[in-house]
Design an enzyme around this catalytic site. Structure first.
Site, PDB file in Angstrom:
ATOM      1  CB  THR A  98      -0.899  -0.011   1.255  1.00  0.00           C
ATOM      2  OG1 THR A  98      -1.400   1.306   1.487  1.00  0.00           O
ATOM      3  CG2 THR A  98      -0.142  -0.428   2.513  1.00  0.00           C
ATOM      4  CG  ASP A  99      -1.087   5.004  -0.908  1.00  0.00           C
ATOM      5  OD1 ASP A  99      -1.613   4.345   0.013  1.00  0.00           O
ATOM      6  OD2 ASP A  99      -1.697   5.914  -1.525  1.00  0.00           O
ATOM      7  CD  GLU A 100      -3.234   3.546   4.374  1.00  0.00           C
ATOM      8  OE1 GLU A 100      -3.101   3.582   5.607  1.00  0.00           O
ATOM      9  OE2 GLU A 100      -4.323   3.330   3.812  1.00  0.00           O
ATOM     10  CE1 TYR A 155      -3.246  -2.453   5.992  1.00  0.00           C
ATOM     11  CE2 TYR A 155      -3.155  -0.114   5.469  1.00  0.00           C
ATOM     12  CZ  TYR A 155      -3.238  -1.425   5.062  1.00  0.00           C
ATOM     13  OH  TYR A 155      -3.322  -1.716   3.726  1.00  0.00           O
ATOM     14  CE  LYS A 168      -0.075  -4.497   3.153  1.00  0.00           C
ATOM     15  NZ  LYS A 168      -0.538  -5.840   2.652  1.00  0.00           N
TER      16      LYS A 168
HETATM   17  P1  NAD Z   1      -9.946  -6.815   3.095  1.00  0.00           P
HETATM   18  O1  NAD Z   1      -9.833  -6.518   4.544  1.00  0.00           O
HETATM   19  O2  NAD Z   1     -11.194  -6.479   2.359  1.00  0.00           O
HETATM   20  O3  NAD Z   1      -9.688  -8.377   2.844  1.00  0.00           O
HETATM   21  C1  NAD Z   1      -8.688  -9.081   3.502  1.00  0.00           C
HETATM   22  C2  NAD Z   1      -8.908 -10.569   3.236  1.00  0.00           C
HETATM   23  O4  NAD Z   1      -7.840 -11.300   3.880  1.00  0.00           O
HETATM   24  C3  NAD Z   1     -10.205 -11.107   3.827  1.00  0.00           C
HETATM   25  O5  NAD Z   1     -10.822 -11.973   2.914  1.00  0.00           O
HETATM   26  C4  NAD Z   1      -9.756 -11.853   5.071  1.00  0.00           C
HETATM   27  O6  NAD Z   1     -10.617 -12.937   5.425  1.00  0.00           O
HETATM   28  C5  NAD Z   1      -8.383 -12.353   4.643  1.00  0.00           C
HETATM   29  N1  NAD Z   1      -7.474 -12.591   5.778  1.00  0.00           N
HETATM   30  C6  NAD Z   1      -7.239 -11.780   6.843  1.00  0.00           C
HETATM   31  N2  NAD Z   1      -6.356 -12.355   7.669  1.00  0.00           N
HETATM   32  C7  NAD Z   1      -6.006 -13.552   7.110  1.00  0.00           C
HETATM   33  C8  NAD Z   1      -5.129 -14.596   7.488  1.00  0.00           C
HETATM   34  N3  NAD Z   1      -4.414 -14.514   8.617  1.00  0.00           N
HETATM   35  N4  NAD Z   1      -5.002 -15.667   6.679  1.00  0.00           N
HETATM   36  C9  NAD Z   1      -5.733 -15.760   5.526  1.00  0.00           C
HETATM   37  N5  NAD Z   1      -6.604 -14.810   5.142  1.00  0.00           N
HETATM   38  C10 NAD Z   1      -6.732 -13.714   5.911  1.00  0.00           C
HETATM   39  O7  NAD Z   1      -8.676  -6.111   2.416  1.00  0.00           O
HETATM   40  P2  NAD Z   1      -8.538  -5.431   0.984  1.00  0.00           P
HETATM   41  O8  NAD Z   1      -8.978  -4.030   1.072  1.00  0.00           O
HETATM   42  O9  NAD Z   1      -9.098  -6.338  -0.028  1.00  0.00           O
HETATM   43  O10 NAD Z   1      -6.949  -5.402   0.848  1.00  0.00           O
HETATM   44  C11 NAD Z   1      -6.244  -6.504   0.292  1.00  0.00           C
HETATM   45  C12 NAD Z   1      -4.757  -6.196   0.297  1.00  0.00           C
HETATM   46  O11 NAD Z   1      -4.499  -5.022  -0.457  1.00  0.00           O
HETATM   47  C13 NAD Z   1      -4.192  -5.926   1.690  1.00  0.00           C
HETATM   48  O12 NAD Z   1      -2.932  -6.537   1.769  1.00  0.00           O
HETATM   49  C14 NAD Z   1      -4.080  -4.416   1.755  1.00  0.00           C
HETATM   50  O13 NAD Z   1      -3.025  -4.042   2.601  1.00  0.00           O
HETATM   51  C15 NAD Z   1      -3.784  -4.082   0.313  1.00  0.00           C
HETATM   52  N6  NAD Z   1      -4.221  -2.759  -0.137  1.00  0.00           N
HETATM   53  C16 NAD Z   1      -5.505  -2.341   0.082  1.00  0.00           C
HETATM   54  C17 NAD Z   1      -5.909  -1.103  -0.400  1.00  0.00           C
HETATM   55  C18 NAD Z   1      -7.331  -0.614  -0.224  1.00  0.00           C
HETATM   56  O14 NAD Z   1      -7.633   0.519  -0.564  1.00  0.00           O
HETATM   57  N7  NAD Z   1      -8.250  -1.436   0.268  1.00  0.00           N
HETATM   58  C19 NAD Z   1      -5.004  -0.285  -1.086  1.00  0.00           C
HETATM   59  C20 NAD Z   1      -3.699  -0.744  -1.293  1.00  0.00           C
HETATM   60  C21 NAD Z   1      -3.334  -1.977  -0.816  1.00  0.00           C
HETATM   61  P1  TYD Z   2     -10.388   4.507   4.921  1.00  0.00           P
HETATM   62  O1  TYD Z   2     -11.413   4.152   3.910  1.00  0.00           O
HETATM   63  O2  TYD Z   2     -10.441   3.886   6.280  1.00  0.00           O
HETATM   64  O3  TYD Z   2      -8.959   4.245   4.218  1.00  0.00           O
HETATM   65  P2  TYD Z   2      -7.468   4.666   4.721  1.00  0.00           P
HETATM   66  O4  TYD Z   2      -7.513   5.126   6.111  1.00  0.00           O
HETATM   67  O5  TYD Z   2      -6.737   3.367   4.573  1.00  0.00           O
HETATM   68  O6  TYD Z   2      -7.012   5.712   3.750  1.00  0.00           O
HETATM   69  O7  TYD Z   2     -10.395   6.077   5.116  1.00  0.00           O
HETATM   70  C1  TYD Z   2     -10.237   6.968   4.023  1.00  0.00           C
HETATM   71  C2  TYD Z   2     -10.212   8.374   4.570  1.00  0.00           C
HETATM   72  O8  TYD Z   2     -11.511   8.683   5.087  1.00  0.00           O
HETATM   73  C3  TYD Z   2      -9.260   8.558   5.727  1.00  0.00           C
HETATM   74  O9  TYD Z   2      -8.668   9.843   5.635  1.00  0.00           O
HETATM   75  C4  TYD Z   2     -10.134   8.478   6.963  1.00  0.00           C
HETATM   76  C5  TYD Z   2     -11.460   9.041   6.479  1.00  0.00           C
HETATM   77  N1  TYD Z   2     -12.666   8.469   7.097  1.00  0.00           N
HETATM   78  C6  TYD Z   2     -13.646   9.321   7.599  1.00  0.00           C
HETATM   79  O10 TYD Z   2     -13.528  10.565   7.569  1.00  0.00           O
HETATM   80  N2  TYD Z   2     -14.773   8.750   8.138  1.00  0.00           N
HETATM   81  C7  TYD Z   2     -14.950   7.402   8.208  1.00  0.00           C
HETATM   82  O11 TYD Z   2     -15.992   6.945   8.735  1.00  0.00           O
HETATM   83  C8  TYD Z   2     -13.936   6.548   7.684  1.00  0.00           C
HETATM   84  C9  TYD Z   2     -14.075   5.070   7.739  1.00  0.00           C
HETATM   85  C10 TYD Z   2     -12.812   7.135   7.126  1.00  0.00           C
END
Ligand code: NAD
Ligand code: TYD
Length: 351
Positions: free
Chosen positions: A134-136, A159, A163
């Protein structure tokens, strides 16, 4: 025929990736290892559950003997590690599980892959481990500038630090063993199947239920939003063409303040669904602890080296996304009942 071990495939991005891959390739095998935490939902994969190319295994990426068995049972070519605890707010409350899954789980996968793929003089041809990061991990930007692949890691939340820790271990497997790896670092994703703890589905769900829309702090934090399929496309390209050992940032230069996102959703629902949903629902609440101010990806490397470009622009993607949640209200209802409901209520009871 290539065999993929996808972890976390029942979550948001993982499920979209499974659908993307089966649509794009006829001749693949895909094993989905998912623990099915609150964020994992097999309903997201209903359309493929009987597909002969697909196998589901419920289990934990930290379970060494299970992961080793998968490498014995299948000739795995690619590991794509999505499995993670992914919600920043939850990581602030319960950091340990983030380190367990995100760091120790990654090491468990890396080690099993290394043991299966290593030969006397290197690694078997055509294998790759891809870490979905992630970019985070880069921390927070000021008003100008972008994250490049060489921006120093400076994570702030449990988090993002977990990562970043995982990324460093993945890199160590390349530096030490010359294991074939890539790391992708993508910006915030949006689209179907996202769990409504994250901003966009949470706001849609609350609008539909006329609940307050919690906006943290001043609402001016900026995220760089990418439609989830464009992320899936980037991962596929990096698996196929990414130079070994390299990191690729993924993002489409689509920076928006949180309040802009919230107002966009309100406007759509007001005009198309229910005109009693208005900005009066917005509730500014206490800011997130350590809240990163701005994320912004420089995607030059993936564009120039691999030819990746985003296909879905925000204006189209956000409408597609809102419509998906409107058409899948029963999905939303099911995932927001039970454990999540308890969690959600606890989180917002004082705000
Ligand atoms: P999510 O929370 O929706 O899904 C996570 C999945 O992993 C779930 O299906 C969960 O059951 C499974 N999981 C959790 N712990 C586990 C374990 N110990 N063993 C096996 N499975 C397990 O997450 P997401 O938003 O789909 O993100 C997926 C990946 O992409 C993550 O690694 C996250 O860091 C990365 N990512 C997410 C975003 C975003 O905006 N959501 C952006 C960049 C990178
Ligand atoms: P989120 O979707 O949790 O993603 P991330 O924290 O990984 O970027 O949050 C996106 C942005 O929205 C973040 O700046 C936090 C803000 N946010 C709110 O203002 N209200 C909310 O209820 C949530 C979940 C997030």
């Amino acid at each position: 025929m290539k065999t993929y071990l996808v972890t976390g495939g029942a979550g948001f991005i993982g499920a979209n990736f499974v659908h993307y891959m089966f649509k794009k390739y006829d001749n693949i095998k895909l094993i989905n290892l998912d623990k099915l935490t609150y964020a994992g939902n097999l309903e997201n994969l209903k359309a493929v559950e009987n597909d002969s190319r697909y196998t589901f295994v419920q289990g934990d990426i930290c379970d060494k003997s299970l992961v080793e068995k998968l490498f014995k049972d299948y000739d795995i070519d690619y590991v794509v590690n999505f499995a993670a605890e992914s919600h920043v707010d939850r990581s602030i409350r319960e950091p340990e599980v983030f380190v367990n899954t995100n760091v120790l789980g990654t090491v468990t996968l890396l080690n099993a892959a290394k043991n299966a793929w290593q030969t006397d003089d290197g690694f078997k041809e055509g294998k790759k481990y891809l870490q979905v990061s992630t970019d985070e991990v880069y921390g927070s930007l000021g008003e100008t500038g972008y994250f490049t692949e060489t921006t120093p890691l400076d994570p702030h939340s449990p988090y993002s630090s977990s990562k970043a820790g995982a990324d460093l271990v993945v890199k160590a497997y390349f530096d030490t063993y010359k294991m074939p790896i890539n790391i992708t670092r993508c910006s915030n994703n949006y689209g179907p199947y996202q769990f409504p703890e994250k901003l966009i589905p949470l706001i849609i769900n609350n609008c539909l239920n006329k609940k307050p829309l919690p906006v943290y702090g001043d609402g001016l934090n900026i995220r760089d939003w990418l439609y989830v399929e464009d992320h899936c496309k980037a991962i596929d390209m990096v698996i196929n063409k990414g130079r070994l050992g390299e990191v690729y940032n993924v993002g489409g230069h689509n920076e928006r303040t949180n309040i802009h996102i919230v107002k966009t959703v309100i406007k759509y629902i007001n005009e198309n669904v229910d005109d009693s949903v208005t900005e009066d629902l917005i509730k500014y609440v206490e800011d997130r602890k350590g809240h990163d101010r701005r994320y912004g990806i420089d995607p030059t490397k993936i564009r120039e080296e691999l030819g990746w470009e985003p296909e879905t622009m925000y204006e189209e993607g956000i409408v597609k996304t809102i419509k998906w949640y409107l058409n899948n209200k029963d999905w939303m209802e099911r995932v927001t009942s039970g454990e999540y409901k308890k969690y959600y209520n606890k989180m917002y009871e004082n705000k």
